[in-house]
Design an enzyme around this catalytic site. Sequence first.
Site, mmCIF file in Angstrom:
data_model
loop_
_atom_site.group_PDB
_atom_site.id
_atom_site.type_symbol
_atom_site.label_atom_id
_atom_site.label_comp_id
_atom_site.label_asym_id
_atom_site.label_seq_id
_atom_site.Cartn_x
_atom_site.Cartn_y
_atom_site.Cartn_z
ATOM 1 N N GLY A 15 -0.248 -8.426 6.415
ATOM 2 C CA GLY A 15 -0.531 -9.057 5.148
ATOM 3 C C GLY A 15 -0.112 -8.053 4.108
ATOM 4 C CB THR A 16 3.079 -7.135 4.043
ATOM 5 O OG1 THR A 16 2.631 -6.722 5.298
ATOM 6 C CG2 THR A 16 4.169 -6.222 3.599
ATOM 7 C CB THR A 17 3.087 -5.887 -1.345
ATOM 8 O OG1 THR A 17 1.904 -6.654 -1.586
ATOM 9 C CG2 THR A 17 4.022 -6.033 -2.546
#
Length: 237
Positions: A15-17
């Site tokens: 769950g990323t940027t």
Amino acid sequence: MENDMGWMNAPHSMGTTIIAVQYKDGVVLGADSRTTTGVYVANRASDKITQLTDNVYLCRSGSAADSQIVSDYVRYFLHQHTIQLGRPATVKTVAKLIRELSYQNKSNLEAGLIVAGWDKYEGGSVYGVPLGGTMLQLPFTTGGSGSAYLYGFLDQAWKDSLTKEEAEDLVVKAVSLAIARDGASGGVVRTVIINSEGVKRNFYAGDKLPTWYEEIAPGISPLESLLSGPAPMVDTR
């Protein structure tokens, strides 16, 4: 009633940027470092920017296992490609190979990828390969759960004549903004700068990132305050 502990068996997900920005002499890639298993933070310092060749790197989001296996296959094929042609693969070649793997396995993979790098033919270039295997060449792109908070900011902040310092500053600000708004993004910010001079990696600790509206500024925890306080007085009577 029994506790529902099903989230403990959830797959590792970034769950990323992730983000890549093109500037006049090259590209800058950036990513946070939080990896989650359901609601549990499995790794708070993971590296989501993977080297594929000397001049091309990959930002990974989605399933950690899926994105890692894609990068492993691509590195293997690129090694063969370099031996056969006697020269490094271009950024476009790398992006097309990742697009092909993602599209052919679109029913099984859960990975959103960004390919960015520099070559002597096109200079710095950025390609987005989202879920499903589409390939888009863009001046900047972002992915992961934190990307929903960034498109308006990037539309306003990006410009065609960015310098290397401005591009990296934009990437760090964007990832720190996503960390502030997105609960699945967090940790530190890693950046990779690629241009004709080579590759440079930078690291920005979480307590050194910009603080945004309504965020609590980093400070000394009660435990640290207790441990660093004056020694207790001893009665020697």
